[in-house]
Design a protein around this motif. Structure first.
Motif, mmCIF file in Angstrom:
data_model
loop_
_atom_site.group_PDB
_atom_site.id
_atom_site.type_symbol
_atom_site.label_atom_id
_atom_site.label_comp_id
_atom_site.label_asym_id
_atom_site.label_seq_id
_atom_site.Cartn_x
_atom_site.Cartn_y
_atom_site.Cartn_z
ATOM 1 N N TRP A 13 0.818 -1.212 0.000
ATOM 2 C CA TRP A 13 0.000 0.000 0.000
ATOM 3 C C TRP A 13 0.852 1.262 0.000
ATOM 4 O O TRP A 13 0.564 2.206 -0.726
ATOM 5 C CB TRP A 13 -0.934 -0.012 1.202
ATOM 6 C CG TRP A 13 -1.939 -1.136 1.172
ATOM 7 C CD1 TRP A 13 -2.393 -1.803 0.063
ATOM 8 C CD2 TRP A 13 -2.603 -1.732 2.285
ATOM 9 N NE1 TRP A 13 -3.297 -2.779 0.425
ATOM 10 C CE2 TRP A 13 -3.447 -2.763 1.776
ATOM 11 C CE3 TRP A 13 -2.569 -1.520 3.666
ATOM 12 C CZ2 TRP A 13 -4.242 -3.551 2.604
ATOM 13 C CZ3 TRP A 13 -3.366 -2.305 4.489
ATOM 14 C CH2 TRP A 13 -4.192 -3.306 3.962
ATOM 15 N N ILE A 17 1.018 4.142 -2.893
ATOM 16 C CA ILE A 17 0.829 5.570 -2.582
ATOM 17 C C ILE A 17 2.012 6.388 -3.078
ATOM 18 O O ILE A 17 1.851 7.453 -3.690
ATOM 19 C CB ILE A 17 0.642 5.762 -1.071
ATOM 20 C CG1 ILE A 17 -0.698 5.166 -0.624
ATOM 21 C CG2 ILE A 17 0.702 7.245 -0.702
ATOM 22 C CD1 ILE A 17 -0.901 5.131 0.873
ATOM 23 N N LEU A 222 -7.799 2.945 -0.786
ATOM 24 C CA LEU A 222 -6.683 3.088 -1.718
ATOM 25 C C LEU A 222 -7.178 3.194 -3.163
ATOM 26 O O LEU A 222 -6.711 4.055 -3.926
ATOM 27 C CB LEU A 222 -5.737 1.896 -1.577
ATOM 28 C CG LEU A 222 -4.451 1.941 -2.403
ATOM 29 C CD1 LEU A 222 -3.634 3.183 -2.053
ATOM 30 C CD2 LEU A 222 -3.619 0.680 -2.169
#
Length: 249
Positions: A13, A17, A222
């Motif tokens: 994750w 990002i 996300l």
């Protein structure tokens, strides 16, 4: 679940990002065209109505014997419950398409803007490659994979494209226009989490199911954030399909 399990997800994750933030500084993503609606309140009402309709339909698939033929049809595909969810998502996409046609709205109002396609595809492919690298799957993929796993990738791709078109495309864009970017993004993530309830035993087995709930919520946030940056369904759909597929192979 041990620390290694959570660190694996966390590293993926954070990597996603970081890549999206870096890509956001490139000239290609700077040209992304935002999508706004003139009558945002009315659009939000249509989005919530669509969710209520497909949410009811999803529960009926699992609880109503009259729709049992969908479970039988899903058996013709690879993936079991994933294949069933693919069929549900494709059918759930039909009301959104009907709304678009009936109201004369363009595809870009569901996150399929022609102007943003190239940038979104490049971002989606970049995130897919990053995920393969972070999960250490380059070597297994170079060795090849079975026809069954290839078919599963197709099922996951169709599922991702259908659900992302509904949630990140139709619903999130309208809720962001009405509630604001942040609240629209958060509200869509919550609706997406609710969408996972039919067919799952989260509520009755929460003490053991909470890790799956938490992961699903994090992924919803996300995917919605990727949509905020790309304003196109392709990027979150490609990343989601590949990430889900790698969990199998």
């Amino acid at each position: 679940m041990d620390v290694k399990f959570w660190l694996g997800y966390l590293s993926e994750w954070l990597g996603v990002i970081a890549v999206v933030m870096i890509a956001g500084t490139s000239p290609l993503l700077r040209k992304i065209r935002r999508i706004e609606f003139r009558f945002s309140r009315r659009e939000a009402a249509f989005a919530l109505t669509l969710f209520a309709l497909i949410f009811f339909f999803a529960f009926q698939v699992y609880d109503n014997n009259l729709l049992g033929f969908l479970k039988t049809a899903a058996g013709a595909f690879v993936g079991g419950d994933v294949a069933l969810r693919m069929l549900i998502a494709v059918i759930a996409l039909l009301p959104a398409i009907i709304l678009l046609l009936a109201r004369g709205q363009p595809l870009k109002s569901t996150g399929w803007s022609k102007e943003n396609t190239r940038a979104s595809l490049m971002l989606g492919l970049l995130l897919a490659v990053l995920t393969i690298f972070l999960r250490g799957k380059f070597t297994p993929l170079l060795k090849g994979f079975t026809e069954e796993k290839g078919s599963l990738l197709l099922v996951l791709l169709i599922l991702s494209l259908a659900e992302e078109s509904i949630f990140r495309g139709y619903i999130q864009l309208r809720l962001m226009s009405y509630l604001g970017t942040t609240w629209g993004w958060l509200a869509t993530a919550f609706l997406y989490l609710l969408w996972q309830l039919p067919g799952r035993a989260w509520l009755s087995h929460f003490p053991t199911a909470w890790p799956e709930v938490l992961i699903t919520l994090a992924q919803a946030l996300l995917l919605g954030w990727i949509m905020r940056k790309s304003y196109h369904v392709a990027a979150p759909a490609l990343y989601r399909a590949v990430a889900a597929w790698l969990m199998v192979i």
